[in-house]
Design a protein around this motif. Structure first.
Motif, PDB file in Angstrom:
ATOM      1  N   VAL A   1       0.872  -1.180   0.000  1.00 29.91           N
ATOM      2  CA  VAL A   1       0.000   0.000   0.000  1.00 29.91           C
ATOM      3  C   VAL A   1       0.904   1.223   0.000  1.00 29.91           C
ATOM      4  O   VAL A   1       1.547   1.525   1.014  1.00 29.91           O
ATOM      5  N   ALA A   2       0.977   1.899  -1.132  1.00 26.91           N
ATOM      6  CA  ALA A   2       1.865   3.063  -1.252  1.00 26.91           C
ATOM      7  C   ALA A   2       1.361   4.216  -0.388  1.00 26.91           C
ATOM      8  O   ALA A   2       0.200   4.275   0.007  1.00 26.91           O
ATOM      9  N   SER A   3       2.266   5.148  -0.109  1.00 25.71           N
ATOM     10  CA  SER A   3       1.920   6.314   0.693  1.00 25.71           C
ATOM     11  C   SER A   3       0.783   7.102   0.047  1.00 25.71           C
ATOM     12  O   SER A   3       0.801   7.376  -1.150  1.00 25.71           O
ATOM     13  N   ARG A   4      -0.222   7.436   0.850  1.00 22.08           N
ATOM     14  CA  ARG A   4      -1.389   8.208   0.421  1.00 22.08           C
ATOM     15  C   ARG A   4      -2.057   7.603  -0.807  1.00 22.08           C
ATOM     16  O   ARG A   4      -2.561   8.306  -1.677  1.00 22.08           O
ATOM     17  N   ALA A   5      -2.030   6.286  -0.875  1.00 18.19           N
ATOM     18  CA  ALA A   5      -2.672   5.575  -1.983  1.00 18.19           C
ATOM     19  C   ALA A   5      -3.635   4.537  -1.412  1.00 18.19           C
ATOM     20  O   ALA A   5      -3.639   4.258  -0.211  1.00 18.19           O
ATOM     21  N   MET A   6      -4.449   3.986  -2.292  1.00 17.07           N
ATOM     22  CA  MET A   6      -5.425   2.980  -1.868  1.00 17.07           C
ATOM     23  C   MET A   6      -5.125   1.660  -2.552  1.00 17.07           C
ATOM     24  O   MET A   6      -4.861   1.613  -3.755  1.00 17.07           O
ATOM     25  N   ALA A   7      -5.154   0.588  -1.773  1.00 17.66           N
ATOM     26  CA  ALA A   7      -5.003  -0.768  -2.306  1.00 17.66           C
ATOM     27  C   ALA A   7      -6.354  -1.458  -2.250  1.00 17.66           C
ATOM     28  O   ALA A   7      -7.080  -1.349  -1.251  1.00 17.66           O
ATOM     29  N   ARG A   8      -6.684  -2.164  -3.323  1.00 20.72           N
ATOM     30  CA  ARG A   8      -7.954  -2.894  -3.401  1.00 20.72           C
ATOM     31  C   ARG A   8      -7.661  -4.390  -3.488  1.00 20.72           C
ATOM     32  O   ARG A   8      -6.855  -4.817  -4.305  1.00 20.72           O
ATOM     33  N   VAL A   9      -8.325  -5.149  -2.637  1.00 15.48           N
ATOM     34  CA  VAL A   9      -8.118  -6.593  -2.569  1.00 15.48           C
ATOM     35  C   VAL A   9      -9.482  -7.277  -2.621  1.00 15.48           C
ATOM     36  O   VAL A   9     -10.427  -6.844  -1.945  1.00 15.48           O
ATOM     37  N   GLU A  10      -9.585  -8.313  -3.422  1.00 18.91           N
ATOM     38  CA  GLU A  10     -10.790  -9.142  -3.439  1.00 18.91           C
ATOM     39  C   GLU A  10     -10.396 -10.583  -3.176  1.00 18.91           C
ATOM     40  O   GLU A  10      -9.293 -11.022  -3.533  1.00 18.91           O
ATOM     41  N   GLY A  11     -11.292 -11.315  -2.546  1.00 18.95           N
ATOM     42  CA  GLY A  11     -11.006 -12.712  -2.253  1.00 18.95           C
ATOM     43  C   GLY A  11     -12.220 -13.423  -1.698  1.00 18.95           C
ATOM     44  O   GLY A  11     -13.350 -12.914  -1.788  1.00 18.95           O
ATOM     45  N   PHE A  12     -11.986 -14.579  -1.087  1.00 16.76           N
ATOM     46  CA  PHE A  12     -13.068 -15.397  -0.551  1.00 16.76           C
ATOM     47  C   PHE A  12     -12.761 -15.770   0.891  1.00 16.76           C
ATOM     48  O   PHE A  12     -11.609 -16.072   1.253  1.00 16.76           O
ATOM     49  N   LEU A  13     -13.808 -15.769   1.709  1.00 13.22           N
ATOM     50  CA  LEU A  13     -13.749 -16.332   3.052  1.00 13.22           C
ATOM     51  C   LEU A  13     -14.470 -17.673   2.986  1.00 13.22           C
ATOM     52  O   LEU A  13     -15.686 -17.721   2.729  1.00 13.22           O
ATOM     53  N   VAL A  14     -13.737 -18.742   3.191  1.00 17.03           N
ATOM     54  CA  VAL A  14     -14.273 -20.100   3.030  1.00 17.03           C
ATOM     55  C   VAL A  14     -14.321 -20.764   4.401  1.00 17.03           C
ATOM     56  O   VAL A  14     -13.284 -20.863   5.091  1.00 17.03           O
ATOM     57  N   VAL A  15     -15.532 -21.211   4.808  1.00 17.62           N
ATOM     58  CA  VAL A  15     -15.704 -21.832   6.122  1.00 17.62           C
ATOM     59  C   VAL A  15     -16.533 -23.111   5.969  1.00 17.62           C
ATOM     60  O   VAL A  15     -17.301 -23.258   5.012  1.00 17.62           O
ATOM     61  N   PRO A  16     -16.399 -24.058   6.898  1.00 18.96           N
ATOM     62  CA  PRO A  16     -17.242 -25.269   6.857  1.00 18.96           C
ATOM     63  C   PRO A  16     -18.721 -24.897   7.041  1.00 18.96           C
ATOM     64  O   PRO A  16     -19.053 -23.933   7.743  1.00 18.96           O
ATOM     65  N   GLU A  17     -19.585 -25.683   6.434  1.00 19.47           N
ATOM     66  CA  GLU A  17     -21.012 -25.413   6.564  1.00 19.47           C
ATOM     67  C   GLU A  17     -21.455 -25.519   8.013  1.00 19.47           C
ATOM     68  O   GLU A  17     -22.393 -24.831   8.454  1.00 19.47           O
TER      69      GLU A  17
END
Length: 481
Positions: A431-447
């Protein structure tokens, strides 16, 4: 003041229907030719004015913490003020800044009247100490310009007008670029200026339009910005009170007025003639007023408290061996013979409110988090049941680094147990100074983590480069059995 300037030129109203000093009764423009009065207040205003011009020009150039002192980058949605950068998510800070500005204006006006208009407003500063001096230097004194403008076109008139407007274009272009630098920064602006016009044609269009607006304002519209357009003049009727500092004529001392010289005044002093007021009705205060009003008519919306009338009247009083101060800084209460009250209800209320806002702002700024976090659900299906019996929720994370140094962030799933966090980016995410980082992903849990409910709480831990952590809650959605 031996030079004659027509009454119409200086703004003396011709008839009761002429209610504005800059307009005739039919709505046509009344051009003003204010004569400068270079007294003590003018000299002080000159120093303040050129200091402010240097300050206004320097703000987008001088850097604090690697960024311009003031940068209102609307495109990037970043607003920098003296080392602090605010973003659209900082609505609380921006709200406090707005409230502080409004309360400061109210407090300043209640105490000092329209001191901002006469001493600090860029409209007044640039017009009185840059554009009008250029005009006087090229076209001559006011009475000469008035007579020349009233006559026909000659070679002398043509070359003077052309030279003046040529200088005006250059000055206006510089001011327009300075204004643009507040929005885009000088470094980017210089890159646009030195690059091919075909690559930056929107800039050239914007620069041309802005230069035209500045040129129109200071070359043509002038004092009408203060008397017609600016809303502050309308607000002063509720912001001022009888104890506020104003520039005013003292009618108790000046009336009844009459045109006369030293001999008549000496006769009055010895009792040889009936005594009159100190005002000799010379109209010097009217000739010097940049908005064309007669200060002797009382407090008026068009008065910008520039003190030109004070300097003009003091010069006349000095010539007549009379005491200065017929026109002076005072208050309506002082003119009535009562003491001016600085501490009063509204000033105390404004001061306490400003102190409260400033305290809250300071505390909020001191405790401001170095990273702004926004964890939410990504667009799409609320959850996906996988073949291995687990449930996946897609998330999106935005992390803004609000510090002056580059950093990184690592994501881990703390709860529920047995879950995993999967992201496409390599961790830790920079994450650079005064910049925005965008992250996408999955949270995977047992049923089984849902226990038969349609949702269950989760906790995502963010670990930053400086070792600090933030635990962010997130609601997982799943099947209801």
């Amino acid at each position: 003041m031996s030079a004659f300037i027509p009454a119409d030129a200086v703004g003396i109203l011709d008839s009761p229907e002429d209610v504005l000093s800059t307009l005739h009764a039919d709505g046509s423009r009344r051009w003003l030719y204010p004569t400068p009065s270079t007294g003590r207040f003018w000299r002080r205003r000159l120093l303040v004015g050129w200091g402010l011009i240097a300050f206004f020009v320097a703000l987008p150039i001088v850097k604090i913490g690697g960024r311009p002192a003031v940068l209102l980058d609307v495109a990037a949605r970043e607003f920098t003020f003296f080392g602090f950068t605010f973003y659209p998510t900082d609505t609380f800070f921006l709200m406090l800044l707005g409230i502080a500005l409004l309360v400061s204006v109210a407090l300043l006006t209640a105490l000092l009247g329209r001191v901002w208009c006469g001493w600090g407003c860029p409209q007044t500063v640039y017009l009185e100490f840059l554009y009008r001096p250029v005009e006087r230097f090229i076209e001559g004194p006011e009475h000469v310009r008035a007579r020349r403008d009233a006559g026909g076109w000659t070679l002398d008139k043509a070359w003077r007008k052309a030279a003046k407007w040529g200088v005006y274009v250059v000055v206006s272009a510089f001011l327009a670029h300075t204004f643009t630098a507040y929005v885009v920064g000088w470094e980017r602006l210089i890159g646009w200026m030195t690059g091919p016009p075909t690559e930056h044609w929107p800039y050239f269009v914007m620069a041309t339009l802005t230069t035209g607006l500045v040129l129109f304002d200071f070359g043509i519209f002038r004092e009408q910005m203060c008397t017609i357009t600016c809303p502050y003049a309308r607000f002063q009727s509720v912001l001022l009170d009888p104890d506020s500092l104003i520039v005013s004529y003292d009618p108790a001392r000046g009336e009844p007025r009459a045109k006369r010289g030293k001999k008549a005044l000496a006769a009055e002093a010895t009792g040889e003639a009936p005594p009159l007021g100190d005002c000799i009705d010379c109209a010097a205060c009217v000739r010097t007023c940049p908005t064309g009003i007669d200060i002797r008519d009382g407090l008026q919306m068009e008065c910008i408290a520039c003190t030109q009338c004070i300097d003009a009247c003091d010069a006349i009083m000095d010539r007549l061996d009379l005491r200065r101060g017929l026109i002076r800084y005072t208050s309506e209460r002082a003119l009535e013979g009562a003491p001016t009250r600085v501490v009063r209800g509204r000033t105390v209320a404004y001061g306490l409110l400003l102190l409260a806002v400033g305290t809250v702002f300071t505390i909020a700024l001191a405790t401001r988090q170095p990273y702004d976090i926004d964890l939410g659900r990504a667009v799409g299906d609320p959850f996906v049941e996988l073949a291995d019996g687990t449930v996946a929720n897609r998330f999106r994370l935005r992390v803004r680094n609000q510090t002056a140094t580059d950093g990184s962030v690592r994501l881990d799933l703390l709860a529920p147990e047995g879950g995993t966090l999967r992201v496409g980016a390599v961790q830790p995410v920079p994450v650079a100074s005064r910049a925005m980082a965008r992250v996408e992903g999955f949270l995977v849990v047992p049923e089984a983590a849902f226990g038969g409910d349609a949702q269950t709480p989760a906790v995502v831990r963010l670990t930053f480069a400086d070792g600090s952590t933030r635990d962010v809650p997130f609601t997982l959605l799943g099947p209801s059995r």
